[in-house]
Design a protein around this motif. Structure first.
Motif, mmCIF file in Angstrom:
data_model
loop_
_atom_site.group_PDB
_atom_site.id
_atom_site.type_symbol
_atom_site.label_atom_id
_atom_site.label_comp_id
_atom_site.label_asym_id
_atom_site.label_seq_id
_atom_site.Cartn_x
_atom_site.Cartn_y
_atom_site.Cartn_z
ATOM 1 N N LEU A 158 -124.409 59.680 34.418
ATOM 2 C CA LEU A 158 -124.568 58.557 35.347
ATOM 3 C C LEU A 158 -125.763 57.687 34.951
ATOM 4 O O LEU A 158 -125.677 56.459 34.998
ATOM 5 C CB LEU A 158 -124.734 59.065 36.778
ATOM 6 C CG LEU A 158 -123.500 59.762 37.374
ATOM 7 C CD1 LEU A 158 -123.828 60.340 38.734
ATOM 8 C CD2 LEU A 158 -122.333 58.799 37.462
ATOM 9 N N LYS A 159 -126.875 58.301 34.535
ATOM 10 C CA LYS A 159 -128.056 57.542 34.103
ATOM 11 C C LYS A 159 -127.726 56.699 32.880
ATOM 12 O O LYS A 159 -128.145 55.540 32.782
ATOM 13 C CB LYS A 159 -129.221 58.486 33.791
ATOM 14 C CG LYS A 159 -129.904 59.034 35.013
ATOM 15 C CD LYS A 159 -131.055 59.948 34.612
ATOM 16 C CE LYS A 159 -131.614 60.631 35.841
ATOM 17 N NZ LYS A 159 -132.649 61.609 35.488
ATOM 18 N N ILE A 161 -124.767 55.515 32.021
ATOM 19 C CA ILE A 161 -123.881 54.421 32.429
ATOM 20 C C ILE A 161 -124.700 53.324 33.104
ATOM 21 O O ILE A 161 -124.530 52.138 32.822
ATOM 22 C CB ILE A 161 -122.759 54.933 33.360
ATOM 23 C CG1 ILE A 161 -121.807 55.837 32.576
ATOM 24 C CG2 ILE A 161 -121.991 53.782 33.997
ATOM 25 C CD1 ILE A 161 -120.794 56.566 33.427
ATOM 26 N N GLU A 162 -125.620 53.716 34.001
ATOM 27 C CA GLU A 162 -126.454 52.730 34.696
ATOM 28 C C GLU A 162 -127.342 51.974 33.710
ATOM 29 O O GLU A 162 -127.555 50.769 33.854
ATOM 30 C CB GLU A 162 -127.333 53.431 35.749
ATOM 31 C CG GLU A 162 -126.545 53.900 36.959
ATOM 32 C CD GLU A 162 -127.393 54.745 37.912
ATOM 33 O OE1 GLU A 162 -128.601 54.939 37.671
ATOM 34 O OE2 GLU A 162 -126.818 55.221 38.903
ATOM 35 N N ASN A 164 -126.650 51.132 30.740
ATOM 36 C CA ASN A 164 -125.869 50.243 29.873
ATOM 37 C C ASN A 164 -124.919 49.351 30.668
ATOM 38 O O ASN A 164 -123.827 49.042 30.214
ATOM 39 C CB ASN A 164 -125.075 51.062 28.856
ATOM 40 C CG ASN A 164 -125.956 51.699 27.824
ATOM 41 O OD1 ASN A 164 -126.668 50.994 27.132
ATOM 42 N ND2 ASN A 164 -125.928 53.009 27.751
ATOM 43 N N GLN A 165 -125.320 48.916 31.842
ATOM 44 C CA GLN A 165 -124.464 48.051 32.644
ATOM 45 C C GLN A 165 -124.440 46.622 32.129
ATOM 46 O O GLN A 165 -123.758 45.781 32.674
ATOM 47 C CB GLN A 165 -124.916 48.067 34.109
ATOM 48 C CG GLN A 165 -124.535 49.340 34.822
ATOM 49 C CD GLN A 165 -124.893 49.286 36.302
ATOM 50 O OE1 GLN A 165 -125.630 48.421 36.749
ATOM 51 N NE2 GLN A 165 -124.356 50.230 37.050
ATOM 52 N N ASP A 166 -125.163 46.356 31.072
ATOM 53 C CA ASP A 166 -125.216 45.002 30.537
ATOM 54 C C ASP A 166 -123.982 44.655 29.710
ATOM 55 O O ASP A 166 -123.898 43.584 29.116
ATOM 56 C CB ASP A 166 -126.481 44.816 29.691
ATOM 57 C CG ASP A 166 -126.523 45.786 28.520
ATOM 58 O OD1 ASP A 166 -125.648 46.658 28.419
ATOM 59 O OD2 ASP A 166 -127.457 45.644 27.698
ATOM 60 N N GLY A 167 -123.029 45.549 29.647
ATOM 61 C CA GLY A 167 -121.793 45.264 28.918
ATOM 62 C C GLY A 167 -121.758 45.877 27.543
ATOM 63 O O GLY A 167 -120.782 45.723 26.820
ATOM 64 N N SER A 169 -121.761 48.996 24.679
ATOM 65 C CA SER A 169 -120.934 50.188 24.562
ATOM 66 C C SER A 169 -121.767 51.436 24.828
ATOM 67 O O SER A 169 -122.981 51.448 24.656
ATOM 68 C CB SER A 169 -120.301 50.260 23.178
ATOM 69 O OG SER A 169 -121.307 50.376 22.206
ATOM 70 N N ILE A 170 -121.090 52.478 25.238
ATOM 71 C CA ILE A 170 -121.742 53.755 25.541
ATOM 72 C C ILE A 170 -121.142 54.808 24.617
ATOM 73 O O ILE A 170 -119.929 54.949 24.533
ATOM 74 C CB ILE A 170 -121.506 54.163 27.013
ATOM 75 C CG1 ILE A 170 -122.020 53.088 27.958
ATOM 76 C CG2 ILE A 170 -122.133 55.505 27.303
ATOM 77 C CD1 ILE A 170 -121.670 53.335 29.410
#
Length: 192
Positions: A158-159, A161-162, A164-167, A169-170
């Protein structure tokens, strides 16, 4: 290709040729008289088993017809390799043979312009093919409906994902994760 390369060629066996004979038609392969005699014995073994003879009974019949017991066992085993296991495919094979007989009968009815017989044959073909059934017994319409899956992610995921919310890739492969088996959870259990 270098001169040191090894070229492997698979030897085409008699069984391969017989299998091709049945799969692609007799025009696709030329069998020697000896290979054709083997093909006939393999077919005889399969025909015996599909007509309610056990493997051992088929071996005995073939041995009585002049084959050694060892060769008779090979014919039985080869027939299972070519045509399939009788016990597993028996019902389907019988259905196929009956369907062939019905097709010939329908052709005869068409040729003789016997409409009543043709309708009876069509009715039987519908029944044998299972076209009179409303649905496939293996079909589960629930699996076709839209499903909602609730995934519970580890806090580190979850950390990430949060962060990298700028669009961007993860890379989930970079996380320290472990695979777990799928387990269906009832909604009542989930609320507890």
């Amino acid at each position: 290709m270098s001169s040191n390369a090894v070229i492997l060629r698979k030897k085409v066996t008699t069984l391969d040729k017989i299998r091709k004979y049945y799969l692609k038609g007799e025009e696709s392969v030329t069998l020697s008289p000896k290979q054709d005699a083997i093909r006939v014995n393999i077919y005889k073994a399969w025909n015996l088993m599909i007509n309610y003879h056990s493997k051992e009974q088929a071996v005995s019949v073939l041995a009585n017809d002049g084959a050694s017991r060892a060769q008779a066992y090979r014919y039985v085993n080869d027939s299972l390799l070519i045509f399939g296991d009788i016990l597993k495919n028996h019902k389907e094979a019988k259905r196929y043979l009956i369907e062939e007989d019905l097709m010939r009968l329908q052709q005869r009815a068409i040729r003789d312009k016997d409409g009543a017989l043709e309708l009876k044959v069509i009715a039987q073909r519908i029944k044998i093919g299972g076209f009179d059934k409303d649905s496939d017994p293996n079909f589960d319409p629930e699996k076709m409906q839209a499903q909602t899956y609730i995934l519970k992610a580890h806090p580190s995921v979850l950390k990430m994902i949060e962060a990298n919310q700028d669009g961007g890739s993860i890379d989930f492969n970079a996380l320290d994760t472990e695979d777990v088996d799928f387990e269906r959870v009832n909604e009542e259990e989930d609320e507890d």
